[in-house]
Scaffold this motif. Structure first.
Motif, PDB file in Angstrom:
ATOM      1  N   VAL A  66       0.856  -1.198   0.000  1.00 19.09           N
ATOM      2  CA  VAL A  66       0.000   0.000   0.000  1.00 19.09           C
ATOM      3  C   VAL A  66       0.892   1.249   0.000  1.00 19.09           C
ATOM      4  N   ILE A  67       1.942   1.224   0.811  1.00 12.86           N
ATOM      5  CA  ILE A  67       2.885   2.349   0.854  1.00 12.86           C
ATOM      6  C   ILE A  67       3.618   2.471  -0.489  1.00 12.86           C
ATOM      7  N   ARG A  68       4.024   1.328  -1.012  1.00 16.22           N
ATOM      8  CA  ARG A  68       4.768   1.334  -2.291  1.00 16.22           C
ATOM      9  C   ARG A  68       3.969   2.048  -3.381  1.00 16.22           C
ATOM     10  N   GLU A  69       2.683   1.777  -3.427  1.00 15.02           N
ATOM     11  CA  GLU A  69       1.801   2.341  -4.457  1.00 15.02           C
ATOM     12  C   GLU A  69       1.804   3.873  -4.433  1.00 15.02           C
ATOM     13  N   VAL A  70       1.787   4.447  -3.228  1.00 16.17           N
ATOM     14  CA  VAL A  70       1.674   5.913  -3.140  1.00 16.17           C
ATOM     15  C   VAL A  70       3.034   6.605  -2.974  1.00 16.17           C
ATOM     16  N   ALA A  71       3.993   5.915  -2.372  1.00 19.42           N
ATOM     17  CA  ALA A  71       5.303   6.542  -2.132  1.00 19.42           C
ATOM     18  C   ALA A  71       6.176   6.492  -3.382  1.00 19.42           C
ATOM     19  N   ILE A  72       5.989   5.431  -4.177  1.00  9.40           N
ATOM     20  CA  ILE A  72       6.808   5.275  -5.394  1.00  9.40           C
ATOM     21  C   ILE A  72       5.855   4.933  -6.544  1.00  9.40           C
ATOM     22  N   PRO A  73       5.128   5.951  -7.051  1.00 13.04           N
ATOM     23  CA  PRO A  73       4.090   5.672  -8.048  1.00 13.04           C
ATOM     24  C   PRO A  73       4.623   4.954  -9.296  1.00 13.04           C
ATOM     25  N   ASN A  74       5.909   5.170  -9.626  1.00  9.66           N
ATOM     26  CA  ASN A  74       6.469   4.526 -10.833  1.00  9.66           C
ATOM     27  C   ASN A  74       7.180   3.214 -10.506  1.00  9.66           C
ATOM     28  N   TRP A  75       6.802   2.577  -9.415  1.00  3.75           N
ATOM     29  CA  TRP A  75       7.565   1.411  -8.942  1.00  3.75           C
ATOM     30  C   TRP A  75       7.635   0.287  -9.957  1.00  3.75           C
TER      31      TRP A  75
END
Ligand SMILES: Cc1cc2nc3c(=O)[nH]c(=O)nc-3n(C[C@H](O)[C@H](O)[C@H](O)COP(=O)(O)O)c2cc1C
Length: 189
Positions: A66-75
Motif C-alpha cells: 500500500v505504501i509502495r503504491e503511493v510513495a513510489i508511483p512509478n515502482w
C-alpha cells in the motif's frame, strides 16, 4: 525486549527519533500495550480525539504494498535493486501506527484535538523508548493521498496525523541540539 525503566525526565531527554531501523519486527502486543498506555494523554472534554490503525509483527508486511503504491508511483518501471533501495526506509521498520484524528469544524476544538493527539504520540514515543523500541513521527505527503486514505478506511472529517514508525535500531542518532533555553524565556515584568 530491553526494559529500561527510565525516569520520566531521562526518557524525555534521552529519546531520539529513529530513522534507521534494523528490520527486526516489533510484536503487535507490544505496540498495542504502548498505545493503550499512551491514551492517558490529556484531552479536553474527554473527546478522546484519536483512533489507530496498527500493523505490528508479521502484519506490517501487508502495509508495504500500500505504501509502495503511493510513495513510489512509478515502482513498476524500476528494476528490482532500485525498488528495493527506495523501499528500504519502509521495509526496515518494525511496525507502524497510523494516528487518525477527527477534524472538528470548530477551530478551537480542532486545535485542542491536535494538541491532545500530539501528547498521545509523545507518550507512545517515550513508552517505546523506555522499552528499547525506537520510533519516528513521520508525515509524508502521501498521508493525504485519497487512494491511501481510502485503503486505510479513513473517513471524510478524519485526518491521518502521523505515520508513527516503530522498530529496533543498531545505532543511536546523535543529539540534535535545541535552541538555548535562555533565548526562549521572557520573565514577566
Ligand atoms: C509533527 C512532526 C512531524 C515529523 N515528520 C517527520 C517526517 O516526515 N520525516 C522525518 O524524518 N522526521 C519527522 N519528524 C521527526 C523530526 O525530524 C525529529 O523529531 C527532529 O529532527 C528532532 O529529533 P529528535 O526527535 O531525535 O529529538 C517529525 C516530527 C514531528 C513532531
Amino acid at each position: 525486549m530491553t526494559k529500561q525503566s527510565l525516569s520520566v525526565r531521562d526518557a524525555i531527554i534521552q529519546r531520539r527519533s529513529i530513522k534507521a531501523f534494523n528490520g527486526k519486527k516489533v510484536a503487535e502486543e507490544d505496540l498495542l500495550a504502548i498505545l493503550e498506555d499512551a491514551t492517558w494523554a490529556p484531552n479536553h472534554g474527554m473527546r478522546n480525539p484519536w483512533r489507530f490503525i496498527v500493523a505490528g509483527g508479521e502484519r506490517y508486511e501487508n502495509v508495504l504494498p500500500v505504501i509502495r503504491e503511493v510513495a513510489i508511483p512509478n515502482w513498476k518501471q524500476l528494476d528490482e535493486e532500485t525498488l528495493e533501495k527506495q523501499m528500504r526506509k519502509f521495509t526496515t521498520v518494525g511496525g507502524v501506527v497510523f494516528v487518525i484524528v477527527p477534524e472538528d469544524v470548530r477551530q478551537k476544538e480542532r486545535l485542542e484535538d491536535y494538541g491532545a493527539a500530539s501528547a498521545l504520540i509523545q507518550n507512545a514515543q517515550l513508552l517505546a523508548w523506555d522499552q528499547g523500541i525506537g520510533s519516528c513521527w513521520k508525515t509524508p505527503p502521501f498521508l493525504d493521498n485519497p487512494t491511501f486514505r481510502e485503503r486505510l478506511g479513513v473517513q471524510p472529517g478524519e485526518r491521518i496525523m502521523s505515520m508513527l514508525q516503530f522498530g529496533y535500531y543498531d545505532v543511536e542518532p546523535k543529539v540534535k541540539e535545541r535552541k538555548p533555553f535562555d533565548e526562549l524565556v521572557t520573565l514577566f515584568e
